[in-house]
Design a protein around this motif. Structure first.
Motif, mmCIF file in Angstrom:
data_model
loop_
_atom_site.group_PDB
_atom_site.id
_atom_site.type_symbol
_atom_site.label_atom_id
_atom_site.label_comp_id
_atom_site.label_asym_id
_atom_site.label_seq_id
_atom_site.Cartn_x
_atom_site.Cartn_y
_atom_site.Cartn_z
ATOM 1 N N GLU A 169 -11.187 -7.416 -3.020
ATOM 2 C CA GLU A 169 -11.828 -7.898 -1.795
ATOM 3 C C GLU A 169 -10.962 -7.589 -0.577
ATOM 4 O O GLU A 169 -11.476 -7.139 0.447
ATOM 5 C CB GLU A 169 -12.102 -9.401 -1.889
ATOM 6 C CG GLU A 169 -13.174 -9.745 -2.896
ATOM 7 C CD GLU A 169 -13.259 -11.228 -3.216
ATOM 8 O OE1 GLU A 169 -14.309 -11.646 -3.740
ATOM 9 O OE2 GLU A 169 -12.282 -11.977 -2.958
ATOM 10 N N LYS A 170 -9.661 -7.826 -0.700
ATOM 11 C CA LYS A 170 -8.757 -7.509 0.413
ATOM 12 C C LYS A 170 -8.811 -6.029 0.758
ATOM 13 O O LYS A 170 -8.866 -5.659 1.938
ATOM 14 C CB LYS A 170 -7.321 -7.912 0.087
ATOM 15 C CG LYS A 170 -7.058 -9.396 0.143
ATOM 16 C CD LYS A 170 -5.592 -9.675 -0.151
ATOM 17 C CE LYS A 170 -5.313 -11.154 -0.259
ATOM 18 N NZ LYS A 170 -3.891 -11.427 -0.524
ATOM 19 N N LEU A 171 -8.780 -5.173 -0.260
ATOM 20 C CA LEU A 171 -8.847 -3.727 -0.012
ATOM 21 C C LEU A 171 -10.133 -3.361 0.720
ATOM 22 O O LEU A 171 -10.107 -2.593 1.685
ATOM 23 C CB LEU A 171 -8.760 -2.953 -1.331
ATOM 24 C CG LEU A 171 -7.376 -2.813 -1.940
ATOM 25 C CD1 LEU A 171 -7.478 -2.294 -3.372
ATOM 26 C CD2 LEU A 171 -6.500 -1.892 -1.101
ATOM 27 N N ALA A 172 -11.253 -3.904 0.281
ATOM 28 C CA ALA A 172 -12.535 -3.598 0.909
ATOM 29 C C ALA A 172 -12.608 -4.140 2.332
ATOM 30 O O ALA A 172 -13.084 -3.447 3.244
ATOM 31 C CB ALA A 172 -13.676 -4.155 0.066
ATOM 32 N N VAL A 211 -10.054 -4.795 4.359
ATOM 33 C CA VAL A 211 -9.125 -4.015 5.183
ATOM 34 C C VAL A 211 -9.710 -2.632 5.489
ATOM 35 O O VAL A 211 -9.591 -2.142 6.611
ATOM 36 C CB VAL A 211 -7.736 -3.923 4.514
ATOM 37 C CG1 VAL A 211 -6.832 -2.948 5.237
ATOM 38 C CG2 VAL A 211 -7.098 -5.309 4.463
ATOM 39 N N LYS A 212 -10.358 -2.021 4.516
ATOM 40 C CA LYS A 212 -11.016 -0.720 4.732
ATOM 41 C C LYS A 212 -12.059 -0.849 5.840
ATOM 42 O O LYS A 212 -12.110 -0.034 6.764
ATOM 43 C CB LYS A 212 -11.665 -0.244 3.428
ATOM 44 C CG LYS A 212 -12.567 0.960 3.552
ATOM 45 C CD LYS A 212 -11.799 2.217 3.484
ATOM 46 C CE LYS A 212 -12.720 3.429 3.373
ATOM 47 N NZ LYS A 212 -11.973 4.655 3.421
ATOM 48 N N GLU A 241 -17.100 2.563 -2.758
ATOM 49 C CA GLU A 241 -16.327 1.543 -3.485
ATOM 50 C C GLU A 241 -16.186 0.288 -2.630
ATOM 51 O O GLU A 241 -16.322 -0.834 -3.133
ATOM 52 C CB GLU A 241 -14.944 2.084 -3.845
ATOM 53 C CG GLU A 241 -14.957 3.183 -4.880
ATOM 54 C CD GLU A 241 -13.608 3.878 -5.018
ATOM 55 O OE1 GLU A 241 -13.241 4.182 -6.161
ATOM 56 O OE2 GLU A 241 -12.933 4.127 -3.992
ATOM 57 N N CYS A 242 -15.907 0.487 -1.356
ATOM 58 C CA CYS A 242 -15.756 -0.627 -0.423
ATOM 59 C C CYS A 242 -17.027 -1.466 -0.386
ATOM 60 O O CYS A 242 -16.981 -2.690 -0.535
ATOM 61 C CB CYS A 242 -15.428 -0.083 0.967
ATOM 62 S SG CYS A 242 -15.406 -1.310 2.281
ATOM 63 N N MET A 243 -18.167 -0.811 -0.222
ATOM 64 C CA MET A 243 -19.432 -1.529 -0.107
ATOM 65 C C MET A 243 -19.802 -2.247 -1.398
ATOM 66 O O MET A 243 -20.363 -3.349 -1.350
ATOM 67 C CB MET A 243 -20.551 -0.582 0.326
ATOM 68 C CG MET A 243 -20.405 -0.064 1.747
ATOM 69 S SD MET A 243 -20.004 -1.316 3.006
ATOM 70 C CE MET A 243 -21.318 -2.473 2.811
#
Length: 111
Positions: A7-10, A12-13, A57-59
């Motif tokens: 979740e943090k990666l998404a 932040v992206k 991947e983010c979505m």
């Protein structure tokens, strides 16, 4: 609110994309990002890792988040887009598309 690593990666992206979409990075955007780093407990390395994940991947991660986390994302994106005092057309379109694709209620997120 605690977010897991995916979740943090998404998040932040998505935030990084909002910062970069208008082609300029302001001090106020950096200041807001620094605040988010403290609140969400991430560092510059996570920003670099987030830049490596694809939009798809983010979505997928953002769509899977529970409603309270989606609402928090909407608020963060809106605040980042407004951080420099200019909510540009490009920023608006990007934030709108992220919220729409992630299944976030746009009106409540942009309040």
């Amino acid at each position: 609110m605690k977010f897991n690593l995916a979740e943090k990666l998404a998040i932040v992206k998505a935030i990084d994309e909002v910062i970069l979409v208008d082609g300029k990075v302001s001090k106020s955007e950096i200041d807001f990002l620094t605040q988010l780093m403290d609140i969400l407990k991430f560092d510059r390395i996570l920003i670099e890792e987030a830049r490596k994940i694809t939009a798809k991947e983010c979505m997928e991660v953002l769509k899977a988040m529970p409603e309270n986390k989606k609402h928090a994302l909407g608020v963060m994106l809106s605040e980042m887009a407004n951080a420099d005092g200019e909510f540009s057309e490009d920023e608006y379109r990007l934030v709108f598309n992220i919220l729409l694709e992630a299944g976030i209620d746009i009106e409540s997120a942009l309040d």
